[in-house]
Scaffold this motif. Structure first.
Motif, PDB file in Angstrom:
ATOM      1  N   GLU A  24       0.819  -1.209   0.000  1.00  7.13           N
ATOM      2  CA  GLU A  24       0.000   0.000   0.000  1.00  7.13           C
ATOM      3  C   GLU A  24       0.859   1.268   0.000  1.00  7.13           C
ATOM      4  O   GLU A  24       0.447   2.312  -0.456  1.00  7.13           O
ATOM      5  N   TYR A  25       2.047   1.134   0.527  1.00  3.83           N
ATOM      6  CA  TYR A  25       2.922   2.300   0.682  1.00  3.83           C
ATOM      7  C   TYR A  25       3.959   2.387  -0.433  1.00  3.83           C
ATOM      8  O   TYR A  25       5.000   2.981  -0.252  1.00  3.83           O
ATOM      9  N   ASP A  27       4.136   4.053  -3.090  1.00  8.37           N
ATOM     10  CA  ASP A  27       4.461   5.407  -3.538  1.00  8.37           C
ATOM     11  C   ASP A  27       5.517   6.036  -2.637  1.00  8.37           C
ATOM     12  O   ASP A  27       6.395   6.757  -3.100  1.00  8.37           O
ATOM     13  N   LEU A  28       5.406   5.758  -1.355  1.00  7.59           N
ATOM     14  CA  LEU A  28       6.397   6.277  -0.410  1.00  7.59           C
ATOM     15  C   LEU A  28       7.772   5.704  -0.736  1.00  7.59           C
ATOM     16  O   LEU A  28       8.777   6.422  -0.733  1.00  7.59           O
ATOM     17  N   LEU A  31       9.172   7.534  -3.666  1.00  2.16           N
ATOM     18  CA  LEU A  31       9.530   8.915  -3.301  1.00  2.16           C
ATOM     19  C   LEU A  31      10.791   8.963  -2.436  1.00  2.16           C
ATOM     20  O   LEU A  31      11.582   9.904  -2.537  1.00  2.16           O
ATOM     21  N   ARG A  35      14.043  10.966  -3.187  1.00  2.00           N
ATOM     22  CA  ARG A  35      14.544  11.929  -2.204  1.00  2.00           C
ATOM     23  C   ARG A  35      16.041  11.754  -1.979  1.00  2.00           C
ATOM     24  O   ARG A  35      16.804  12.719  -2.017  1.00  2.00           O
ATOM     25  N   VAL A  38      17.972  12.924  -5.165  1.00  2.00           N
ATOM     26  CA  VAL A  38      17.922  14.380  -5.381  1.00  2.00           C
ATOM     27  C   VAL A  38      18.683  15.115  -4.281  1.00  2.00           C
ATOM     28  O   VAL A  38      19.474  16.016  -4.553  1.00  2.00           O
ATOM     29  N   ALA A  39      18.461  14.691  -3.022  1.00  4.59           N
ATOM     30  CA  ALA A  39      19.121  15.368  -1.900  1.00  4.59           C
ATOM     31  C   ALA A  39      20.631  15.235  -2.017  1.00  4.59           C
ATOM     32  O   ALA A  39      21.367  16.161  -1.677  1.00  4.59           O
ATOM     33  N   LYS A  42      21.904  17.679  -4.687  1.00  2.00           N
ATOM     34  CA  LYS A  42      21.639  19.079  -4.367  1.00  2.00           C
ATOM     35  C   LYS A  42      22.603  19.596  -3.305  1.00  2.00           C
ATOM     36  O   LYS A  42      22.865  20.775  -3.211  1.00  2.00           O
ATOM     37  N   LEU A 110      11.355  10.560  13.034  1.00  2.00           N
ATOM     38  CA  LEU A 110      10.211  10.259  12.181  1.00  2.00           C
ATOM     39  C   LEU A 110       9.460   9.034  12.689  1.00  2.00           C
ATOM     40  O   LEU A 110       8.238   9.038  12.796  1.00  2.00           O
ATOM     41  N   VAL A 114       5.261   9.079  13.369  1.00  2.00           N
ATOM     42  CA  VAL A 114       4.299   8.619  12.368  1.00  2.00           C
ATOM     43  C   VAL A 114       4.448   7.121  12.151  1.00  2.00           C
ATOM     44  O   VAL A 114       5.551   6.599  12.189  1.00  2.00           O
ATOM     45  N   PHE A 116       4.203   3.963   9.610  1.00  2.00           N
ATOM     46  CA  PHE A 116       4.133   3.392   8.265  1.00  2.00           C
ATOM     47  C   PHE A 116       4.957   2.127   8.344  1.00  2.00           C
ATOM     48  O   PHE A 116       5.724   1.963   9.290  1.00  2.00           O
ATOM     49  N   ARG A 118       7.763   0.095   8.577  1.00  2.00           N
ATOM     50  CA  ARG A 118       9.169   0.516   8.698  1.00  2.00           C
ATOM     51  C   ARG A 118      10.066  -0.094   7.640  1.00  2.00           C
ATOM     52  O   ARG A 118      11.074   0.487   7.246  1.00  2.00           O
TER      53      ARG A 118
END
Lengths: 279, 418
Positions: A24-25, A27-28, A31, A35, A38-39, A42, A110, A114, A116, A118
Motif C-alpha cells: 500500500e505504501y 508510492d512512499l 519517493l 529523495r 535528489v538530496a 543538491k 520520524l 508517524v 508506516f 518501517r
C-alpha cells in the motif's frame, strides 16, 4: 468506501509480516528513493560527478599501493580492470550495510511520530544505492571499451546473464547484515562503532584487492567461504573471464545470503514495533 | 455503518524502570556476570527492581463515535502522548486492545519528515506519502494544499529557505488534507501566528463537522479544546479520570489542579514549629491575581503566610524554597541566604513574606516546591514537596516563542541573539 477495521494490541509474532500493507505504501518507497538521489546531488557542488570521482580515485590508489608497491597479482588482467569491479561492488555492499545499520537511529524522530511499515526504509536504501551502483558500472563498461580498443580481449560469456541475480545476492546480503546490526543497535549502541571498522577489515577478507587464485593456500578456504568473495569472483568471471566461478559456489553463496537476509528481516520485524520505547 | 470509530479496551502501557538494557553490550555482560556471584537474597532484590514497571497508562477505556471531535487533557506525564502514540500505531500497548474503523493519520509534530533540501512541491508529496496518502490522492488535493498553505510562490524553493511560519503552514496544510477517516493532532497550534492558528482551528472544525471525520486532539490550550471538541478525555496519572462533555472535563481538570493538601494541613513536616508556613499562594504579577496557571516567562510572586510564636531572633532567619523537577532532582534554591537579604519578624503572630520571581525560567513540566525555614542552625519548619507547580506553556521569549525540544533540558537562559 468500505472502512477498514483495524486492531492494535500487544501481539508480537516473529513471523507475521504485513506484505499487503507494505505494498500500500509503494508510492512512499519510490519517493524515498527519489529523495535520497535528489538530496545527494543538491547538497554537493560537483553533484552526480561524485559518483565517478570516488571509484576512480580509489582505483588509482589501489593500482599504486597494491599493484605497484605491493605488487599483488591481478590474475593477469590490466590493473584498473581488475580493481574497478571490486571497488564498485564493495562500495555498494558496504553502503547497504552502513545505511541499513543506522536506519533506526537516523529516522528515530520520524519513526517516533508517524506510523508506516518501517521495512519500506531499508528497502528504499538498497534501491537508492543501486542507482549509484549502476552509474559506476557504466564507468566500468566505458573503461572496458577503452581496453577493448587498445587490444584487450574481452571474454564475455553466458554468466553475464546471471548479472541481475548476482546483484540481488549482493543487495540481499548487505541488507540482511545491515538489518541484523540495526536491530541489535537499538539495544546495544556500541555495536554501531564496530560497523565501520568491521567493514574495513572484512574488505581484506574478500577478494577486492587480490584475486582468490593469489590468496595464501592456508586461508583460501576461509576466504572462499565468504559469500561476498563468491559473488565478486562471479562478477569478474562474467565481465572479464577470470575468476573462481561454479554453480556449486553460487548455490552456497545463495544459501548463506538467504539465511542472513531472512534473519535480518525477522529481527527487524521483531524490533520495529516497540523500539521507540527504548531509544 | 459502524457504531464506533475508535474503541479502547483496557489499554495499559508500561515502561521498564530497572537496570535492564543499559545500552552497551559490555555493561550488560558485566551486569549478568556480577549477578551470578551475588547472594541469593541480593538476587531477589535485583529481580524485583528489574521487574518494576512504570505504568504510564492503566486500564484506559473509551469509545469514540464517528464524526466526533474529542479532546484529550491532563497534566504533563498523565499519559496523553503515550495514548496518542498507541492510537497512531507508533508503539504498542502492553495490555489491552485498541480497535477502530478507517485509516488513521496522525499529525504529531508539524513537519516531521520534511527534507530541508527538497522543494516545497517535493516535500508535499514526500510528507503526504509518509502520512499514508497515495500519490494520486496528493495530486487530487495538491491545489487545495498549496492554496491553504499560502506558499504558492515558493513551491520550487527548498524548504530550508522557508521561514518557520511558512514551514508550519505547509506542514499543516498537507496533514489537514489527508484523506483519512481518523485524524490525530497533537499540539500543532502551539506554533504559528495567531491568524494561522485561527485558520487551523476553523479547518479542524470543518474536518469533523462537514466531512464526518473523527478527530482526536491533544492540547494544553483549554480555549482551543473548548471551541473544537464536543467531548473530552481527561487523563490523570495514566488513568482515565473522566470522559464526557468538554466543559465539565475542563472544569474537573482545573479543579483537580487546585486541590492538594494545604500546607497548613501537612503533618509530614520537620522542625520545632516556632516559625511555620500556614499558607502559600501564587500571584501572577501581570494581573495581580492569585493563579495556579504557570507558564515559562511569567513574573510570579510567591505569597507566604507565616506564623511565629515564642520566637526570639538570635540570628538571621532563613526562608528557603527549593525547586525540584518531577524526578525529585533539585534544580535550584530560592533563599534569602543566597541573596544576602535579612528577614526580621518583629513579634509573634502571623505575618507575610512575599518573594518575586522574574521571568520564570522553567520549561513545560511538573515541579514542586520544598519549604525550609531555619535560624541559627535550628530548623523551624521543613516540608518536602509542599506544593506542586505545573508549567503549562512556554512563553519565555514571548507569545511567538517555541518550546524547548524534548530532551533539551528543563529551563531557559535569558539570552538574545545580537
Amino acid at each position: 468506501m468500505e472502512k477498514k477495521h483495524w486492531i492494535i494490541n500487544s501481539d508480537n509474532y516473529w513471523f507475521k509480516f504485513k506484505f499487503t500493507e507494505a505494498w500500500e505504501y509503494r508510492d512512499l518507497f519510490i519517493l524515498l528513493i527519489k529523495r535520497d538521489f535528489v538530496a545527494f546531488y543538491k547538497q554537493t557542488v560537483l553533484g552526480p560527478l561524485w559518483f565517478f570521482i570516488q571509484p576512480i580515485i580509489t582505483m588509482v590508489v589501489f593500482v599504486f599501493v597494491f599493484g605497484k608497491v605491493g605488487a599483488f597479482s591481478t590474475d593477469g588482467l590490466p590493473k584498473p580492470l581488475f580493481y574497478l569491479p571490486g571497488i564498485i561492488c564493495w562500495n555498494y555492499f558496504s553502503e547497504c550495510i552502513i545505511k541499513n545499520a543506522s536506519v533506526f537511529r537516523d529516522n528515530s524522530n520520524l519513526f517516533s511520530k508517524v506510523y508506516f511499515p518501517r521495512i519500506i526504509f531499508p528497502f528504499s536504501i538498497v534501491f537508492s544505492s543501486m542507482i549509484r551502483f549502476f552509474i559506476q558500472l557504466l564507468l566500468f563498461i566505458l573503461i572496458l571499451f577503452y581496453y577493448y580498443f587498445k587490444g584487450f580481449e574481452i571474454q564475455l560469456n553466458y554468466t553475464l546473464l546471471l548479472f541481475p541475480y548476482l546483484l540481488i545476492l549482493l543487495a540481499a546480503l548487505g541488507q540482511g547484515l545491515g538489518l541484523i546490526i540495526s536491530s541489535l543497535t537499538t539495544k546495544y549502541r556500541d555495536l554501531s562503532l564496530l560497523v565501520n571498522f568491521g567493514i574495513q577489515l572484512l574488505m581484506f577478507a574478500t577478494t577486492v584487492v587480490y584475486p582468490l587464485s593469489a590468496a595464501p593456500e592456508r586461508y583460501k578456504t576461509i576466504i572462499a567461504l565468504n559469500p561476498i568473495t563468491s559473488i565478486l569472483e562471479a562478477f569478474r568471471y562474467a565481465f572479464l573471464g577470470h575468476g573462481d566461478f561454479s554453480i556449486i559456489i553460487l548455490l552456497r553463496a545463495t544459501l548463506i545470503t538467504a539465511i542472513v537476509f531472512f534473519s535480518g528481516l525477522i529481527l527487524f520485524h521483531k524490533v520495529e514495533k516497540n523500539f521507540i520505547d527504548t531509544v | 455503518m459502524s457504531e464506533f470509530s475508535i474503541k479502547a479496551n483496557n489499554i495499559s502501557k508500561a515502561y521498564r524502570k530497572g537496570a535492564i538494557g543499559s545500552g552497551t553490550l559490555s555493561r550488560d555482560i558485566e551486569q549478568r556476570l556480577s549477578f551470578i556471584f551475588k547472594e541469593k537474597l541480593e538476587k531477589e532484590v535485583i529481580k524485583i527492581e528489574q521487574n518494576q514497571l512504570n505504568w504510564s497508562l492503566k486500564d484506559v477505556n473509551f469509545e469514540i463515535q464517528e464524526g466526533e471531535t474529542v479532546g484529550i487533557i491532563g497534566k504533563n506525564g498523565a499519559g496523553k502522548s503515550t495514548l496518542l502514540k498507541i492510537l497512531s500505531k507508533v508503539t504498542t500497548p502492553t495490555k489491552g486492545i485498541m480497535e477502530g474503523y478507517g485509516r488513521v493519520a496522525s499529525l504529531l509534530e508539524v513537519g516531521t519528515g520534511f527534507h530541508p533540501e527538497l522543494s516545497g512541491r517535493e516535500n508535499i508529496f514526500l510528507n503526504g506519502s509518509i502520512l499514508g496518502m497515495k500519490k494520486k490522492e496528493i495530486q487530487q488535493n495538491f491545489d487545495e494544499i498549496v492554496d491553504f498553505s499560502g506558499v504558492e510562490s515558493y513551491l520550487d524553493t527548498p524548504v530550508k529557505r522557508y521561514s518557520s511560519g511558512m514551514y508550519v503552514r505547509l506542514a499543516f496544510a498537507v496533514a489537514a488534507h489527508l484523506q483519512s477517516e481518523i485524524l490525530i493532532i497533537d499540539e500543532v497550534l502551539a506554533v504559528g501566528d495567531a491568524e494561522f492558528q485561527k485558520k487551523c482551528l476553523n479547518k479542524m472544525g470543518a474536518i469533523s463537522k462537514n466531512q464526518g471525520r473523527t478527530v482526536v486532539f491533544v492540547s494544553h490550550n483549554m480555549q482551543s479544546i473548548q471551541t473544537l471538541c464536543s467531548k473530552t478525555i481527561f487523563l490523570e496519572q495514566g488513568e482515565l479520570a473522566g470522559f464526557g462533555k468538554t466543559s465539565d472535563m475542563i472544569q474537573n481538570y482545573l479543579n483537580r489542579n487546585l486541590v492538594f493538601k494545604h500546607v497548613s494541613e501537612r503533618i509530614d513536616r520537620k522542625g520545632d514549629g516556632r516559625v511555620k508556613v500556614v499558607d502559600l499562594v501564587f500571584i501572577d504579577a501581570k494581573s495581580n491575581k492569585i493563579t495556579n496557571n504557570f507558564y515559562a516567562g511569567m513574573n510570579l510572586i510567591i505569597d507566604l503566610k507565616l506564623s511565629s510564636y515564642q520566637f526570639n531572633l538570635k540570628s538571621n532567619l532563613e526562608i528557603s524554597l527549593g525547586i525540584n523537577d518531577q524526578f525529585g532532582t533539585r534544580l535550584t534554591l530560592i533563599s534569602n541566604k543566597v541573596s544576602g537579604q535579612t528577614i526580621s519578624p518583629l513579634e509573634d503572630g502571623v505575618w507575610t513574606q512575599k518573594i518575586a520571581i522574574y521571568n520564570l525560567p522553567f520549561a513545560m513540566g511538573n515541579y514542586s516546591i520544598t519549604l525550609f525555614i531555619a535560624s541559627g542552625g535550628v530548623i523551624h519548619d521543613w516540608i518536602t514537596e509542599a506544593m506542586p507547580i505545573s508549567i503549562e506553556s512556554d512563553r519565555f521569549f514571548g507569545e511567538l516563542a517555541q518550546t524547548l525540544p524534548n530532551g533539551q533540558g528543563s529551563f531557559y537562559l535569558n539570552f538574545t541573539y545580537l
